[in-house]
Design a protein around this motif. Structure first.
Motif, short mmCIF file in Angstrom:
data_model
loop_
_atom_site.label_atom_id
_atom_site.label_comp_id
_atom_site.label_asym_id
_atom_site.label_seq_id
_atom_site.Cartn_x
_atom_site.Cartn_y
_atom_site.Cartn_z
N LEU A 228 0.86 -1.19 0.00
CA LEU A 228 0.00 0.00 0.00
C LEU A 228 0.89 1.24 0.00
O LEU A 228 1.87 1.30 0.74
N TYR A 229 0.54 2.22 -0.81
CA TYR A 229 1.30 3.47 -0.85
C TYR A 229 0.70 4.45 0.16
O TYR A 229 -0.53 4.52 0.26
N PRO A 230 1.43 5.22 0.94
CA PRO A 230 2.88 5.34 1.05
C PRO A 230 3.45 4.53 2.23
O PRO A 230 3.79 5.12 3.26
N GLN A 231 3.58 3.25 2.05
CA GLN A 231 4.11 2.38 3.10
C GLN A 231 5.50 2.83 3.55
O GLN A 231 5.89 2.63 4.70
N GLY A 232 6.27 3.45 2.63
CA GLY A 232 7.65 3.84 2.94
C GLY A 232 7.77 5.19 3.63
O GLY A 232 8.88 5.58 4.01
N ALA A 233 6.66 5.93 3.80
CA ALA A 233 6.75 7.21 4.53
C ALA A 233 7.17 6.90 5.97
O ALA A 233 6.67 5.95 6.58
N VAL A 398 -1.93 21.90 7.87
CA VAL A 398 -1.44 21.53 6.53
C VAL A 398 0.07 21.31 6.55
O VAL A 398 0.63 20.62 5.70
N ASP A 399 0.75 21.88 7.56
CA ASP A 399 2.21 21.70 7.66
C ASP A 399 2.59 20.23 7.82
O ASP A 399 3.73 19.85 7.55
N LEU A 400 1.64 19.39 8.28
CA LEU A 400 1.96 17.97 8.47
C LEU A 400 1.86 17.15 7.18
O LEU A 400 2.22 15.98 7.16
N CYS A 401 1.36 17.78 6.13
CA CYS A 401 1.23 17.06 4.84
C CYS A 401 2.61 16.59 4.37
O CYS A 401 3.54 17.38 4.32
N VAL A 402 2.71 15.32 4.03
CA VAL A 402 4.00 14.79 3.57
C VAL A 402 4.08 14.78 2.04
O VAL A 402 5.01 14.22 1.46
N GLU A 403 3.08 15.38 1.40
CA GLU A 403 3.06 15.55 -0.06
C GLU A 403 3.13 14.21 -0.79
O GLU A 403 3.77 14.09 -1.83
N CYS A 404 2.48 13.20 -0.22
CA CYS A 404 2.54 11.86 -0.82
C CYS A 404 1.69 11.74 -2.06
O CYS A 404 1.91 10.85 -2.89
N GLY A 405 0.66 12.59 -2.20
CA GLY A 405 -0.17 12.56 -3.41
C GLY A 405 -1.34 11.58 -3.36
O GLY A 405 -2.07 11.46 -4.35
#
Ligand code: SF4
Ligand code: SF4
Length: 439
Positions: A228-233, A398-405
């Motif tokens: 599952l994405y983003p498993q690597g975050a 919104v600062d916590l967004c990791v921009e994973c998409g």
């Protein structure tokens, strides 16, 4: 509320290159070495025009605790030191080196003397190694926890959840001995008692190989994770391997975890053994415009153009080039841009893959929030952004967004949510800086 959720999305894996060992491409005629290939302060050039350098010669020194030195990846002459525009949209000084075709190794290269925690951290700092999974954070800073009794477990991030990318998978298959050596160094110098290697279940050969290599090390558990994405975050893999949640604004070490990418582990082992700093990268080259997808080992600073030509790409087929995979990759309009320390993939898209669908009105389905790994109310962020309501954006974190998409990927209205989040984060940063200036 702002802990990492149990969400994420199923993305097409397209791991076309997983079955083929990485290949070395011929050394390039020239490299460009930006002084910022890491998170933190840019390095400071220590060479000047016309200087001769060899493979492994220091060309830029680190400038503070959160910085990283840069070494020449070829032998040749410095032809220019000039500013370039990076894929991240910032201008940085860069060192241009023309090859002499010899790849002569610097005579000062020698294994570092490592005999305790402090000398190990110092060696990692001098190696120029940064998070090679794409993060680019100087590894020595991450490992410098001062008190190693704080570390409850080392998590080796081998999830590699982005479509196409298989460079970490090849590290586990081709360089398993280096990964093992890296783990042993961490066990010895960071006093690690528990190691978890997290690998997505769609890489059965890598799981098998790691289990085989670590069969006699009782401290190591190889854990199969859902594909599952983003498993690597970072925060996601901590939660999914240990059950622990890293609170907002805190670091992994605050819950007792140190997370290190698997290719980074192997690179550290090679440096400690040989003294050869980080000079080359294994890069997955794939995408619909690529005729012969490959994992290619290239000197850092090689141009994207050289790398993709090696994989049989016709210029007329290219509609978009990304540093990284299709979910988080950064687009570059400049094919002469160099491969960086943290470049793990180059995705070259044809017309259909590069086309953006037309966005329509939000239908209030809530999927963007349900699938956000950081449990953000993404639709509310988009509404606050449209109202230009920066205080609400800050309140929604919104600062916590990791921009994973994930939100953009899952949105049925095809709204550009990750782009909105990136802009919103910039707005919040500027707002907070202005407020701090008033105080
Ligand atoms: S890009 Fe940000 S808001 Fe969207 S799913 Fe990822 S973390 Fe959540
Ligand atoms: S996924 Fe798209 S359509 Fe659904 S609530 Fe979020 S922004 Fe609206």
């Amino acid at each position: 509320m702002f802990s990492t959720g149990k969400s994420g999305v199923h993305v097409p894996h397209n791991k076309n290159t997983a079955g083929s060992p990485a290949v070395h491409m011929p050394a390039p005629e020239a490299v460009i070495l930006p002084t910022s290939m890491h998170i933190g302060k840019p390095a400071n050039p220590v060479v000047k025009l016309k200087d001769h350098v060899n493979v492994g010669t220091l060309v830029a020194e680190s400038t503070g605790p959160v910085s990283s030195p840069i070494y020449s990846s070829i032998s040749g002459d410095v032809t220019k030191i000039d500013t370039i525009l990076t894929a991240g949209g910032t201008f940085v000084p860069a060192i241009f080196i023309k090859s002499d075709g010899l790849m002569t190794v610097d005579e000062n290269i020698a294994p570092p003397v490592v005999n305790d925690y402090a000398s190990f951290i110092d060696a990692v700092r001098k190696s120029g190694i940064v998070g090679l999974g794409g993060a680019g954070f100087p590894t020595a800073v991450k490992l410098d926890v001062k008190d190693t009794s704080r570390i409850q477990e080392l998590i080796i991030n081998a999830a590699e959840c982005e479509p196409y990318i298989t460079s970490d998978t090849r590290t586990m298959l081709d360089d398993a001995a280096d990964v093992k050596e890296g783990v042993e160094l961490f066990e010895k110098y960071l006093d690690i008692k528990k190691v978890i290697i997290g690998i997505e279940s769609n890489k059965p050969e890598a799981i098998r190989k790691m289990k085989e290599v670590f069969a006699d090390d009782k401290a190591v558990t190889v854990m199969s994770l859902p594909g599952l994405y983003p498993q690597g975050a970072e925060k996601v893999i901590i939660r999914n391997t240990t059950g622990k949640t890293v609170p907002a604004g805190k670091l992994p070490i605050d819950v007792g975890s140190v997370v290190c990418n698997v290719t980074t582990m192997a690179a550290i082992a090679r440096y400690i053994r040989t003294g050869m700093p980080l000079l080359e990268k294994c890069v997955t080259v794939d995408g619909t415009a690529v005729k012969e997808p490959k994992n290619v080992i290239v000197p850092i600073g090689t141009s994207v153009k050289d790398v993709i030509s090696f994989c049989g790409v016709n210029e007329e087929d290219i509609y978009k080039i990304l540093f990284g995979g299709p979910m988080m990759g950064l687009s570059t309009p400049d094919p002469t841009a160099p491969v960086l320390k943290n470049t793990n993939a180059i995705t070259v898209m044809g017309l259909k893959e590069a086309s953006q669908p037309n966005a329509t009105q939000c239908i209030h389905c809530g999927k963007c929030a349900t699938h956000c790994p950081m449990n953000l109310t993404t639709f509310a962020i988009a509404r606050a952004f449209e109202r230009d309501d920066v205080e609400e954006l800050a309140r929604l974190r919104v600062d916590l967004c990791v921009e994973c998409g994930c939100c953009s990927f899952i949105c049925p209205a095809k709204r550009p949510l990750v782009e909105i989040n990136k802009l919103s984060k910039t707005m919040v940063r500027a707002f907070k800086a202005k407020e701090a200036g008033k105080a």
